[in-house]
Scaffold this active site. Sequence first.
Site, PDB file in Angstrom:
ATOM      1  CD  GLU A 260      -2.839  -1.027  -0.042  1.00  0.00           C
ATOM      2  OE1 GLU A 260      -3.407   0.022  -0.398  1.00  0.00           O
ATOM      3  OE2 GLU A 260      -2.913  -2.078  -0.706  1.00  0.00           O
ATOM      4  CD1 TRP A 263      -1.483   0.960  -3.467  1.00  0.00           C
ATOM      5  CD2 TRP A 263      -2.161   2.288  -5.137  1.00  0.00           C
ATOM      6  NE1 TRP A 263      -2.332   0.245  -4.268  1.00  0.00           N
ATOM      7  CE2 TRP A 263      -2.762   1.031  -5.297  1.00  0.00           C
ATOM      8  CE3 TRP A 263      -2.444   3.287  -6.071  1.00  0.00           C
ATOM      9  CZ2 TRP A 263      -3.627   0.747  -6.345  1.00  0.00           C
ATOM     10  CZ3 TRP A 263      -3.309   3.004  -7.120  1.00  0.00           C
ATOM     11  CH2 TRP A 263      -3.888   1.750  -7.252  1.00  0.00           C
ATOM     12  CD1 TRP A 291     -19.298  14.678 -15.960  1.00  0.00           C
ATOM     13  CD2 TRP A 291     -19.832  13.032 -14.545  1.00  0.00           C
ATOM     14  NE1 TRP A 291     -18.232  13.818 -15.906  1.00  0.00           N
ATOM     15  CE2 TRP A 291     -18.529  12.798 -15.040  1.00  0.00           C
ATOM     16  CE3 TRP A 291     -20.383  12.134 -13.634  1.00  0.00           C
ATOM     17  CZ2 TRP A 291     -17.779  11.696 -14.663  1.00  0.00           C
ATOM     18  CZ3 TRP A 291     -19.625  11.041 -13.254  1.00  0.00           C
ATOM     19  CH2 TRP A 291     -18.344  10.827 -13.762  1.00  0.00           C
ATOM     20  CG  ASN A 326      -8.459   2.590   1.105  1.00  0.00           C
ATOM     21  OD1 ASN A 326      -8.397   3.516   0.294  1.00  0.00           O
ATOM     22  ND2 ASN A 326      -8.417   1.314   0.729  1.00  0.00           N
ATOM     23  CD1 TRP A 344     -14.335  12.033 -12.791  1.00  0.00           C
ATOM     24  CD2 TRP A 344     -12.737  12.878 -11.492  1.00  0.00           C
ATOM     25  NE1 TRP A 344     -13.337  12.504 -13.609  1.00  0.00           N
ATOM     26  CE2 TRP A 344     -12.332  13.027 -12.849  1.00  0.00           C
ATOM     27  CE3 TRP A 344     -11.880  13.345 -10.495  1.00  0.00           C
ATOM     28  CZ2 TRP A 344     -11.132  13.627 -13.227  1.00  0.00           C
ATOM     29  CZ3 TRP A 344     -10.671  13.936 -10.863  1.00  0.00           C
ATOM     30  CH2 TRP A 344     -10.318  14.073 -12.214  1.00  0.00           C
ATOM     31  CD1 TRP A 367     -10.996  11.785  -5.109  1.00  0.00           C
ATOM     32  CD2 TRP A 367     -13.055  11.265  -5.825  1.00  0.00           C
ATOM     33  NE1 TRP A 367     -11.874  12.015  -4.082  1.00  0.00           N
ATOM     34  CE2 TRP A 367     -13.138  11.705  -4.490  1.00  0.00           C
ATOM     35  CE3 TRP A 367     -14.214  10.885  -6.481  1.00  0.00           C
ATOM     36  CZ2 TRP A 367     -14.361  11.779  -3.801  1.00  0.00           C
ATOM     37  CZ3 TRP A 367     -15.433  10.952  -5.801  1.00  0.00           C
ATOM     38  CH2 TRP A 367     -15.500  11.385  -4.480  1.00  0.00           C
TER      39      TRP A 367
HETATM   40  P1  FAD Z   1      -2.874   2.442   5.322  1.00  0.00           P
HETATM   41  O1  FAD Z   1      -3.774   1.406   4.780  1.00  0.00           O
HETATM   42  O2  FAD Z   1      -2.269   2.196   6.621  1.00  0.00           O
HETATM   43  O3  FAD Z   1      -1.749   2.674   4.203  1.00  0.00           O
HETATM   44  C1  FAD Z   1      -0.450   3.174   4.493  1.00  0.00           C
HETATM   45  C2  FAD Z   1      -0.102   4.309   3.591  1.00  0.00           C
HETATM   46  O4  FAD Z   1      -0.038   3.890   2.236  1.00  0.00           O
HETATM   47  C3  FAD Z   1      -1.115   5.432   3.600  1.00  0.00           C
HETATM   48  O5  FAD Z   1      -0.887   6.287   4.669  1.00  0.00           O
HETATM   49  C4  FAD Z   1      -0.872   6.099   2.251  1.00  0.00           C
HETATM   50  O6  FAD Z   1       0.214   6.976   2.294  1.00  0.00           O
HETATM   51  C5  FAD Z   1      -0.505   4.912   1.368  1.00  0.00           C
HETATM   52  N1  FAD Z   1      -1.708   4.427   0.679  1.00  0.00           N
HETATM   53  C6  FAD Z   1      -2.540   3.441   1.066  1.00  0.00           C
HETATM   54  N2  FAD Z   1      -3.491   3.241   0.132  1.00  0.00           N
HETATM   55  C7  FAD Z   1      -3.272   4.139  -0.844  1.00  0.00           C
HETATM   56  C8  FAD Z   1      -3.904   4.424  -2.076  1.00  0.00           C
HETATM   57  N3  FAD Z   1      -4.977   3.754  -2.512  1.00  0.00           N
HETATM   58  N4  FAD Z   1      -3.407   5.437  -2.818  1.00  0.00           N
HETATM   59  C9  FAD Z   1      -2.328   6.137  -2.436  1.00  0.00           C
HETATM   60  N5  FAD Z   1      -1.667   5.893  -1.272  1.00  0.00           N
HETATM   61  C10 FAD Z   1      -2.139   4.899  -0.498  1.00  0.00           C
HETATM   62  N6  FAD Z   1      -4.622   8.985   0.356  1.00  0.00           N
HETATM   63  C11 FAD Z   1      -3.933  10.093   0.688  1.00  0.00           C
HETATM   64  O7  FAD Z   1      -2.876   9.987   1.310  1.00  0.00           O
HETATM   65  N7  FAD Z   1      -4.379  11.338   0.332  1.00  0.00           N
HETATM   66  C12 FAD Z   1      -5.541  11.512  -0.355  1.00  0.00           C
HETATM   67  O8  FAD Z   1      -5.892  12.650  -0.691  1.00  0.00           O
HETATM   68  C13 FAD Z   1      -6.312  10.364  -0.685  1.00  0.00           C
HETATM   69  N8  FAD Z   1      -7.502  10.481  -1.333  1.00  0.00           N
HETATM   70  C14 FAD Z   1      -8.214   9.347  -1.629  1.00  0.00           C
HETATM   71  C15 FAD Z   1      -9.424   9.475  -2.312  1.00  0.00           C
HETATM   72  C16 FAD Z   1     -10.185   8.351  -2.622  1.00  0.00           C
HETATM   73  C17 FAD Z   1     -11.490   8.499  -3.378  1.00  0.00           C
HETATM   74  C18 FAD Z   1      -9.730   7.071  -2.245  1.00  0.00           C
HETATM   75  C19 FAD Z   1     -10.529   5.835  -2.579  1.00  0.00           C
HETATM   76  C20 FAD Z   1      -8.527   6.924  -1.586  1.00  0.00           C
HETATM   77  C21 FAD Z   1      -7.745   8.057  -1.276  1.00  0.00           C
HETATM   78  N9  FAD Z   1      -6.511   7.943  -0.604  1.00  0.00           N
HETATM   79  C22 FAD Z   1      -5.795   9.077  -0.305  1.00  0.00           C
HETATM   80  C23 FAD Z   1      -5.883   6.611  -0.389  1.00  0.00           C
HETATM   81  C24 FAD Z   1      -6.188   5.928   0.948  1.00  0.00           C
HETATM   82  O9  FAD Z   1      -7.564   5.933   1.202  1.00  0.00           O
HETATM   83  C25 FAD Z   1      -5.476   6.593   2.118  1.00  0.00           C
HETATM   84  O10 FAD Z   1      -4.102   6.731   1.847  1.00  0.00           O
HETATM   85  C26 FAD Z   1      -5.613   5.745   3.390  1.00  0.00           C
HETATM   86  O11 FAD Z   1      -6.983   5.558   3.703  1.00  0.00           O
HETATM   87  C27 FAD Z   1      -4.922   6.448   4.539  1.00  0.00           C
HETATM   88  O12 FAD Z   1      -5.109   5.750   5.730  1.00  0.00           O
HETATM   89  P2  FAD Z   1      -3.927   4.929   6.403  1.00  0.00           P
HETATM   90  O13 FAD Z   1      -2.732   5.777   6.529  1.00  0.00           O
HETATM   91  O14 FAD Z   1      -4.483   4.295   7.624  1.00  0.00           O
HETATM   92  O15 FAD Z   1      -3.674   3.823   5.273  1.00  0.00           O
END
Ligand code: FAD
Length: 449
Positions: A260, A263, A291, A326, A344, A367
């Site tokens: 993750e 990403w 839209w 997430n 979106w 998004w």
């Molecule tokens: P964990 O699951 O613990 O993941 C660890 C780290 O990995 C996160 O802190 C993040 O830096 C990275 N990560 C994990 N999943 C993703 C992913 N899908 N995309 C990119 N990085 C990821 N994340 C953001 O940091 N900023 C945003 O503006 C953002 N907008 C989002 C918008 C949408 C519509 C969706 C579906 C997801 C978005 N995310 C975003 C990705 C993800 O939801 C968050 O990074 C995550 O929920 C953060 O929580 P965590 O640190 O507990 O994640």
Amino acid sequence: MTTIVWFRQDLRLHDHPALLSAAASGAIIPVYVLDNEGPGEWRIGGAQRWWLHHSLATLDASLREKGSRLILRQGPAAATLLALAEETGADAIHTIRHYEPWWRAAEAAIGEGLCLHEGGHLRPPESVTTASGGRFRIFSAFFRSLSAMLPPEPPCGPPDVLTAPERWPASDDLADWNLLPTRPNWASGFEEWTPGEAGARAALETFADAIRHYSTGRNMPSEEGTSRLSPHLHHGEFSPRQVWHKLSDGGEGGAAFRRELAWRDFTAGLILALPDYARENGRRQFDRLPWREAPADLKAWQQGRTGYPIVDAGMRQLWATGWMHNRVRMITASFLVKHLLVDWREGERWFWDTLVDADYGNNSVNWQWVAGTGIDANMFGRIMAPLSQSEKFEAGDYIRRWVPELRGVSDATIHDPDEAGCRPADYPPKIIGHREARERALAAGRKVR
Ligand code: FAD
């Protein structure tokens, strides 16, 4: 010799190659520039301003412990830094590279005196390419290639000494930047966060103890199954390689987590190649998608009053804490785009303003992925069913926490109280039925083919 260290989304002293390199060359002037113009509509959103205030305050305190301080200036980044260099006689500006289009424009405008260092990602995003040197469109292929270049280098510590310049230049007062909300104080629920490098390290320690459960817990909104490191990562309060090395084992949970984490690197590479990704559909045929202009529906979504408990819980968690789980980000985003057929970009902007971890690459790429408009293979016709998602991921406790109207509703009926005939009078009916919404979205999608 005096050198400027330009802090951006790297508000830390540990593992900061730009700071280390500048500190080794003599006196340094650490500076943060608040640029409300360069980023245009992506100037820092409300929730992030709250975070930034606290993170800057703690960075300044850490610098002061080492005999230095943080200079605050406001204005277009490049011009402000060049003026500061002129004023102080600094002959170089050191900074860590960032990939948002406005940062790249500022870097280009500064030109020669700028020394760029890596440090915001596991690997420089442009170094991860396909065999023919192209860019990846799909994360899994990107990750395979990145994995071959990992682990990242071990992180370095903070500089031992920081030399102050003979005379400190003037600095704005942080309080005058008005980054904190005044009235009403919508950020009272943000107190669960501890912005800043020490808070980030404490959060990392806590998560290190729980990482083994990550692969099973990460999809369950009712549990604290994810790391909640995202705002610390976005603001660079630790580097991704510090995180990687701290969490380098952890069994299956550790492996799932590191995937993750990668990403972030993927989205950085994508916005490097496609800087307008937050503005333009990755696949331009979606410019034809009809839209809906539906301000009342958009508002119901923003306020968590759609009548879909999992969606409403997520949107209220976001408003109250500046963060959303997430799995629920995916459900709420899909609901806006598919069920309400709202562009979106409306959702992207709302998240931009309300997330403490709002990140140009992560937000726009996710998004577009959920919307099915992006350059990856996800289809617009793939429509998430919020009610079954809620049931499958056992979101009952999560809903009860964030939607007080539903506190008395049982696990069996909480996912769809309307259908079960037990909707409390103060909770809204469904804004649209699932089947009807699905058919409307599929019909709109057919117009694009
Ligand atoms: P964990 O699951 O613990 O993941 C660890 C780290 O990995 C996160 O802190 C993040 O830096 C990275 N990560 C994990 N999943 C993703 C992913 N899908 N995309 C990119 N990085 C990821 N994340 C953001 O940091 N900023 C945003 O503006 C953002 N907008 C989002 C918008 C949408 C519509 C969706 C579906 C997801 C978005 N995310 C975003 C990705 C993800 O939801 C968050 O990074 C995550 O929920 C953060 O929580 P965590 O640190 O507990 O994640």
